[in-house]
Design an enzyme around this catalytic site. Sequence first.
Site, PDB file in Angstrom:
ATOM      1  N   CYS A 198      42.452  42.709 -29.182  1.00 46.41           N
ATOM      2  CA  CYS A 198      41.136  43.277 -29.511  1.00 46.41           C
ATOM      3  C   CYS A 198      41.256  44.467 -30.457  1.00 46.41           C
ATOM      4  CB  CYS A 198      40.427  43.692 -28.231  1.00 46.41           C
ATOM      5  SG  CYS A 198      40.250  42.335 -27.069  1.00 46.41           S
TER       6      CYS A 198
ATOM      7  N   HIS B  57      34.901  48.614 -29.591  1.00 45.91           N
ATOM      8  CA  HIS B  57      35.169  47.198 -29.326  1.00 45.91           C
ATOM      9  C   HIS B  57      34.142  46.701 -28.310  1.00 45.91           C
ATOM     10  CE1 HIS B  57      36.860  43.517 -28.079  1.00 45.91           C
ATOM     11  NE2 HIS B  57      37.386  43.976 -26.965  1.00 45.91           N
TER      12      HIS B  57
ATOM     13  N   ASN C  99      32.472  38.885 -26.096  1.00 45.86           N
ATOM     14  CA  ASN C  99      33.659  39.636 -26.528  1.00 45.86           C
ATOM     15  C   ASN C  99      34.470  38.749 -27.475  1.00 45.86           C
ATOM     16  OD1 ASN C  99      36.265  40.686 -26.748  1.00 45.86           O
ATOM     17  ND2 ASN C  99      36.328  41.439 -24.637  1.00 45.86           N
TER      18      ASN C  99
HETATM   19  N1  COA Z   1      30.098  35.618 -10.972  1.00 49.15           N
HETATM   20  C1  COA Z   1      29.619  36.027  -9.790  1.00 49.15           C
HETATM   21  N2  COA Z   1      30.311  36.774  -8.921  1.00 49.15           N
HETATM   22  C2  COA Z   1      31.574  37.091  -9.254  1.00 49.15           C
HETATM   23  C3  COA Z   1      32.154  36.685 -10.466  1.00 49.15           C
HETATM   24  C4  COA Z   1      31.368  35.922 -11.329  1.00 49.15           C
HETATM   25  N3  COA Z   1      31.819  35.518 -12.545  1.00 49.15           N
HETATM   26  N4  COA Z   1      33.406  37.172 -10.539  1.00 49.15           N
HETATM   27  C5  COA Z   1      33.622  37.858  -9.401  1.00 49.15           C
HETATM   28  N5  COA Z   1      32.499  37.806  -8.623  1.00 49.15           N
HETATM   29  C6  COA Z   1      32.277  38.420  -7.330  1.00 49.15           C
HETATM   30  C7  COA Z   1      33.544  38.524  -6.518  1.00 49.15           C
HETATM   31  O1  COA Z   1      33.725  37.386  -5.726  1.00 49.15           O
HETATM   32  C8  COA Z   1      33.280  39.753  -5.682  1.00 49.15           C
HETATM   33  O2  COA Z   1      32.443  39.404  -4.607  1.00 49.15           O
HETATM   34  P1  COA Z   1      32.565  40.132  -3.172  1.00 49.15           P
HETATM   35  O3  COA Z   1      32.210  41.570  -3.414  1.00 49.15           O
HETATM   36  O4  COA Z   1      31.564  39.409  -2.329  1.00 49.15           O
HETATM   37  O5  COA Z   1      33.990  39.949  -2.745  1.00 49.15           O
HETATM   38  C9  COA Z   1      32.450  40.658  -6.608  1.00 49.15           C
HETATM   39  O6  COA Z   1      31.869  39.772  -7.583  1.00 49.15           O
HETATM   40  C10 COA Z   1      33.259  41.717  -7.291  1.00 49.15           C
HETATM   41  O7  COA Z   1      34.438  41.117  -7.868  1.00 49.15           O
HETATM   42  P2  COA Z   1      35.358  41.874  -8.863  1.00 49.15           P
HETATM   43  O8  COA Z   1      36.466  40.982  -9.304  1.00 49.15           O
HETATM   44  O9  COA Z   1      35.731  43.206  -8.262  1.00 49.15           O
HETATM   45  O10 COA Z   1      34.366  42.057 -10.076  1.00 49.15           O
HETATM   46  P3  COA Z   1      34.119  43.339 -10.986  1.00 49.15           P
HETATM   47  O11 COA Z   1      33.029  44.157 -10.438  1.00 49.15           O
HETATM   48  O12 COA Z   1      35.425  43.996 -11.324  1.00 49.15           O
HETATM   49  O13 COA Z   1      33.574  42.641 -12.296  1.00 49.15           O
HETATM   50  C11 COA Z   1      34.389  42.152 -14.474  1.00 49.15           C
HETATM   51  C12 COA Z   1      34.385  41.740 -13.012  1.00 49.15           C
HETATM   52  C13 COA Z   1      35.312  41.193 -15.221  1.00 49.15           C
HETATM   53  C14 COA Z   1      32.956  42.027 -15.020  1.00 49.15           C
HETATM   54  C15 COA Z   1      34.860  43.612 -14.582  1.00 49.15           C
HETATM   55  O14 COA Z   1      36.074  43.801 -13.920  1.00 49.15           O
HETATM   56  C16 COA Z   1      35.024  44.056 -15.985  1.00 49.15           C
HETATM   57  O15 COA Z   1      34.047  44.187 -16.697  1.00 49.15           O
HETATM   58  N6  COA Z   1      36.284  44.346 -16.408  1.00 49.15           N
HETATM   59  C17 COA Z   1      36.592  44.703 -17.756  1.00 49.15           C
HETATM   60  C18 COA Z   1      36.840  43.453 -18.482  1.00 49.15           C
HETATM   61  C19 COA Z   1      36.793  43.601 -19.941  1.00 49.15           C
HETATM   62  O16 COA Z   1      35.858  44.124 -20.492  1.00 49.15           O
HETATM   63  N7  COA Z   1      37.814  43.107 -20.598  1.00 49.15           N
HETATM   64  C20 COA Z   1      37.895  43.076 -21.975  1.00 49.15           C
HETATM   65  C21 COA Z   1      38.900  44.074 -22.415  1.00 49.15           C
HETATM   66  S1  COA Z   1      39.376  43.714 -24.031  1.00 49.15           S
END
Ligand code: COA
Length: 337
Positions: A122, A262, A293
């Site tokens: 990225c 980004h 993204n």
């Molecule tokens: N849809 C619905 N629910 C989802 C899901 C999805 N796609 N993915 C995970 N969940 C659920 C999980 O099961 C969990 O449920 P629970 O609380 O009942 O156990 C809950 O959502 C939280 O899961 P988690 O993995 O902790 O999600 P999060 O809050 O970290 O969100 C992202 C996930 C990917 C959105 C977040 O981590 C994020 O934005 N990270 C940065 C990623 C990014 O921008 N990367 C690019 C960098 S270049």
Amino acid sequence: MTTITPQVGAPHAAILGIGTYRPSRVIPNSEVIDAIDSSDEWIQQRSGIRQRRWATPEETVQMMSVAASRIALERAGVSAEQIDCVIVATVSHLLQTPAVATAIAHELGTNQAAAFDISAACAGFCHGVAMASDLIRGGSAGHILVIGVERLSDLTDVYDRGTAFIFADGAGAAVVGPSETPGIGPVVWGSDGEQFDLIRQREDWRDVVGTPEQPGSGQMPHLIMEGNPVFRWAVFTMAKVAQQALDRAGVSADDLDVFVPHQANMRIIDAMAKAMKLPEGVRIARDIAEQGNTSAASIPLALDRMIADGEAKSGDLALFIAFGAGLAYAAQVVLVP
Ligand code: COA
């Protein structure tokens, strides 16, 4: 004693024009949710993404790059023959060699320009802009085309809840050339290889193919990501890098007109702006909502939309900051072309 003639470059470098290509297939959240048991509401709340674009088979890395580059060249008033070097930032050109930059340079009609690909995920476009600025000031090139392009849909597992709704496709190109005044500030860049595993391909091609004794997976080596630590790293570490880029350019957040981070995730963008204490008047790029993204393509795509919407204009002071797999990052202050 024989001495080597030193090379002398332009006093300064600037971005002279940008162009973009957005693939034709618009994919709303409703099209990705079933495979990952998610909802439009969850995706919008966690990432700010409403839709993304995925390329059709015809919209290849080369095709999208050439289309974006032609627009950038026209806007810059620079001909393809004037381009001495083509730098392509991408992680999703699936043919590892030769560099796709060579084919792009040829299709555009450059005069056998130097051409190579860089892999900084990225952060690739900002790496390319930094290199272009230094190559021009060092005398290695007159005009350089920097392209950020991805077809991440090829590397995305549509059943992976952590990535399927995030990644997307597109291309952005910038013509960088000589300038009488500074148009590109010093780069602040680096990497944190200790966190190499946080965003990566699941396996390499040997694991895909395997051996006669032990057949491989036969699956595309999809991207995988540990979302939580990436989120925390991006917010806490990157706000400091952004401030360093401002300091090195000798400007403050109050001087900025636009902030083009980004387009990883809307929550990261908002948290960074808050951590940097950006003044209210600074316009912030939010292309992620419509585009997803697009890794190396995200900054030129986001800036282009701001220009088209009248949120950024020529001569505005902008801050670029990009970060991703590696974990690699780069930031610089630039003047909007
Ligand atoms: N849809 C619905 N629910 C989802 C899901 C999805 N796609 N993915 C995970 N969940 C659920 C999980 O099961 C969990 O449920 P629970 O609380 O009942 O156990 C809950 O959502 C939280 O899961 P988690 O993995 O902790 O999600 P999060 O809050 O970290 O969100 C992202 C996930 C990917 C959105 C977040 O981590 C994020 O934005 N990270 C940065 C990623 C990014 O921008 N990367 C690019 C960098 S270049």
